[in-house]
Structure formats: structure tokens, C-alpha cells
Design a protein around this motif. Structure first.
Motif, PDB file in Angstrom:
ATOM      1  N   LEU A   1     -19.328  28.332 -37.877  1.00  0.00           N
ATOM      2  CA  LEU A   1     -20.565  29.121 -37.183  1.00  0.00           C
ATOM      3  C   LEU A   1     -19.986  30.697 -37.199  1.00  0.00           C
ATOM      4  O   LEU A   1     -20.774  31.336 -37.503  1.00  0.00           O
ATOM      5  CB  LEU A   1     -20.391  28.518 -35.665  1.00  0.00           C
ATOM      6  CG  LEU A   1     -21.893  29.337 -34.981  1.00  0.00           C
ATOM      7  CD1 LEU A   1     -22.941  28.897 -35.321  1.00  0.00           C
ATOM      8  CD2 LEU A   1     -21.494  28.754 -33.487  1.00  0.00           C
ATOM      9  N   TYR A   2     -18.646  30.972 -36.931  1.00  0.00           N
ATOM     10  CA  TYR A   2     -18.359  32.211 -36.941  1.00  0.00           C
ATOM     11  C   TYR A   2     -18.617  32.916 -38.405  1.00  0.00           C
ATOM     12  O   TYR A   2     -19.006  33.882 -38.569  1.00  0.00           O
ATOM     13  CB  TYR A   2     -16.715  32.423 -36.928  1.00  0.00           C
ATOM     14  CG  TYR A   2     -16.469  33.840 -36.926  1.00  0.00           C
ATOM     15  CD1 TYR A   2     -16.647  34.754 -36.012  1.00  0.00           C
ATOM     16  CD2 TYR A   2     -15.646  33.958 -37.906  1.00  0.00           C
ATOM     17  CE1 TYR A   2     -16.212  36.099 -36.378  1.00  0.00           C
ATOM     18  CE2 TYR A   2     -15.052  35.150 -38.201  1.00  0.00           C
ATOM     19  CZ  TYR A   2     -15.333  36.464 -37.412  1.00  0.00           C
ATOM     20  OH  TYR A   2     -14.889  37.757 -37.678  1.00  0.00           O
ATOM     21  N   GLY A   3     -18.204  32.095 -39.469  1.00  0.00           N
ATOM     22  CA  GLY A   3     -18.393  32.405 -40.835  1.00  0.00           C
ATOM     23  C   GLY A   3     -20.115  32.604 -41.133  1.00  0.00           C
ATOM     24  O   GLY A   3     -20.122  33.725 -41.944  1.00  0.00           O
ATOM     25  N   VAL A   4     -20.781  32.034 -40.647  1.00  0.00           N
ATOM     26  CA  VAL A   4     -22.221  32.025 -40.775  1.00  0.00           C
ATOM     27  C   VAL A   4     -22.857  33.415 -39.926  1.00  0.00           C
ATOM     28  O   VAL A   4     -23.710  33.968 -40.708  1.00  0.00           O
ATOM     29  CB  VAL A   4     -23.184  30.965 -40.346  1.00  0.00           C
ATOM     30  CG1 VAL A   4     -24.419  31.093 -40.200  1.00  0.00           C
ATOM     31  CG2 VAL A   4     -22.984  29.616 -41.348  1.00  0.00           C
ATOM     32  N   LEU A   5     -22.214  33.663 -38.923  1.00  0.00           N
ATOM     33  CA  LEU A   5     -22.725  34.868 -38.163  1.00  0.00           C
ATOM     34  C   LEU A   5     -22.238  35.995 -38.645  1.00  0.00           C
ATOM     35  O   LEU A   5     -22.729  37.122 -38.440  1.00  0.00           O
ATOM     36  CB  LEU A   5     -22.533  34.562 -36.608  1.00  0.00           C
ATOM     37  CG  LEU A   5     -23.511  33.217 -36.177  1.00  0.00           C
ATOM     38  CD1 LEU A   5     -22.769  33.405 -34.625  1.00  0.00           C
ATOM     39  CD2 LEU A   5     -24.786  33.506 -36.284  1.00  0.00           C
ATOM     40  N   ALA A   6     -20.994  35.976 -39.154  1.00  0.00           N
ATOM     41  CA  ALA A   6     -20.282  37.292 -39.382  1.00  0.00           C
ATOM     42  C   ALA A   6     -20.345  37.670 -40.723  1.00  0.00           C
ATOM     43  O   ALA A   6     -20.118  38.898 -41.246  1.00  0.00           O
ATOM     44  CB  ALA A   6     -18.841  37.107 -38.941  1.00  0.00           C
ATOM     45  N   ARG A   7     -20.451  36.606 -41.744  1.00  0.00           N
ATOM     46  CA  ARG A   7     -20.217  37.199 -43.128  1.00  0.00           C
ATOM     47  C   ARG A   7     -21.393  37.533 -43.808  1.00  0.00           C
ATOM     48  O   ARG A   7     -22.583  37.463 -43.324  1.00  0.00           O
ATOM     49  CB  ARG A   7     -19.909  35.869 -43.979  1.00  0.00           C
ATOM     50  CG  ARG A   7     -18.674  35.192 -43.545  1.00  0.00           C
ATOM     51  CD  ARG A   7     -17.546  36.191 -43.954  1.00  0.00           C
ATOM     52  NE  ARG A   7     -16.270  35.479 -43.589  1.00  0.00           N
ATOM     53  CZ  ARG A   7     -14.898  36.065 -43.748  1.00  0.00           C
ATOM     54  NH1 ARG A   7     -15.155  37.370 -44.022  1.00  0.00           N
ATOM     55  NH2 ARG A   7     -13.882  35.632 -43.252  1.00  0.00           N
ATOM     56  N   ARG A   8     -21.466  38.299 -44.631  1.00  0.00           N
ATOM     57  CA  ARG A   8     -22.554  39.326 -45.497  1.00  0.00           C
ATOM     58  C   ARG A   8     -22.733  38.547 -46.750  1.00  0.00           C
ATOM     59  O   ARG A   8     -23.756  38.647 -47.415  1.00  0.00           O
ATOM     60  CB  ARG A   8     -22.556  40.631 -45.547  1.00  0.00           C
ATOM     61  CG  ARG A   8     -22.175  41.230 -43.929  1.00  0.00           C
ATOM     62  CD  ARG A   8     -23.508  41.193 -43.322  1.00  0.00           C
ATOM     63  NE  ARG A   8     -23.603  41.555 -42.051  1.00  0.00           N
ATOM     64  CZ  ARG A   8     -23.813  40.885 -40.973  1.00  0.00           C
ATOM     65  NH1 ARG A   8     -24.249  39.865 -41.160  1.00  0.00           N
ATOM     66  NH2 ARG A   8     -23.812  41.542 -39.799  1.00  0.00           N
ATOM     67  N   ASN A   9     -21.908  37.955 -47.386  1.00  0.00           N
ATOM     68  CA  ASN A   9     -21.858  37.368 -48.848  1.00  0.00           C
ATOM     69  C   ASN A   9     -22.596  35.880 -48.691  1.00  0.00           C
ATOM     70  O   ASN A   9     -22.151  35.091 -47.772  1.00  0.00           O
ATOM     71  CB  ASN A   9     -20.589  37.202 -49.315  1.00  0.00           C
ATOM     72  CG  ASN A   9     -20.640  37.148 -50.758  1.00  0.00           C
ATOM     73  OD1 ASN A   9     -21.732  36.545 -51.398  1.00  0.00           O
ATOM     74  ND2 ASN A   9     -19.500  37.384 -51.539  1.00  0.00           N
ATOM     75  N   ALA A  10     -23.553  35.819 -49.471  1.00  0.00           N
ATOM     76  CA  ALA A  10     -24.593  34.777 -49.462  1.00  0.00           C
ATOM     77  C   ALA A  10     -23.628  33.412 -49.771  1.00  0.00           C
ATOM     78  O   ALA A  10     -23.708  32.181 -49.047  1.00  0.00           O
ATOM     79  CB  ALA A  10     -25.633  34.514 -50.246  1.00  0.00           C
TER      80      ALA A  10
END
Length: 130
Positions: free
Chosen positions: A18-27
Motif C-alpha cells: 500500500l505504501y508503494g502504491v501511494l508513494a511511488r511515481r513509476n508505473a
């Protein structure tokens, strides 16, 4: 083994995804984070299936069947997701999610823009449609 151990591990994996989905910008990293979340769900399904099978003699192992179904759906999701990301990368030159906001439609019917994002006048709209 107690049910708490896989449940806690599953919660940690899900929160990391969930953190990766919310914080990352690379698709691509967002897709990897979604896969991590799905694997956390799979771990929960198998853990609860094993826990419930200890209480009943005749079980159908429905948690494991749902896990196989989830794995198949996740594989299809990743295949389609990567195809979309590659097509966008070829057209835009980036897989950055923030830069893909340029592909959104104009807010109103009277707001037409050119390829640079500048708003077109009435004469330029007529030329573009002609």
C-alpha cells in the motif's frame, strides 16, 4: 504454527504494498506494489484455509482454490498492465505517473488545447477540425 504469524506477515506485506502504491511515481513500481498486496491476500487465504481445515474433517480447501484463482487474475493484470505501461512509454518517453496527467481530457467542452498544452482560440479550433 499459530494463525497470528502468517496474519502479521500478511499485514506487513499488505502495508508495504500500500505504501508503494501511494508513494511511488513509476508505473512499474506501482504494479509491483499491487502484486505485493495480492501476495499478502494469498498468504491470508492459505493461512485461514489451513486453520479452518484443522477444525473440520471434510474440507474443500476453498482458500487454496481462491489463491490459485487470485494468482491467475494477478498474472493477467500484470500482463495487461505492462503492455499499457510499455505503450505509454513508447508514446510519451516516460513511465512517470505524474507526467501522465497531460493525457487527461480538457475540463470543459470549450477548452481545447494543442500538443503543447496551450489553449486554442476559436480560429485555431476551426483550423484543427477542417
Amino acid at each position: 504454527m499459530h494463525l497470528a504469524y502468517p496474519a502479521v506477515l500478511s499485514a506487513l506485506l499488505f502495508c508495504t504494498g500500500l505504501y508503494g502504491v501511494l508513494a511511488r511515481r513509476n508505473a512499474i513500481l506501482v504494479l509491483m506494489s499491487v502484486e505485493l498486496m495480492l501476495n499478502a491476500v494469498n498468504l491470508n487465504l492459505v493461512a485461514f484455509d489451513v486453520w479452518l481445515s484443522r477444525t473440520a474433517r471434510d474440507t474443500l480447501h476453498s482458500g487454496q482454490a481462491l489463491t490459485l484463482f487470485t494468482i491467475a487474475i494477478a498474472a493477467a493484470e500484470i500482463g495487461i498492465g505492462l503492455a499499457i505501461v510499455l505503450a505509454v512509454h513508447r508514446n510519451r518517453g516516460t513511465a512517470d505517473i505524474d507526467k501522465l496527467r497531460d493525457t487527461a481530457e480538457p475540463h470543459g467542452p470549450d477548452e481545447a488545447t494543442d500538443s503543447t498544452g496551450a489553449t486554442l482560440t476559436e480560429d485555431e479550433k476551426a483550423e484543427a477540425t477542417a
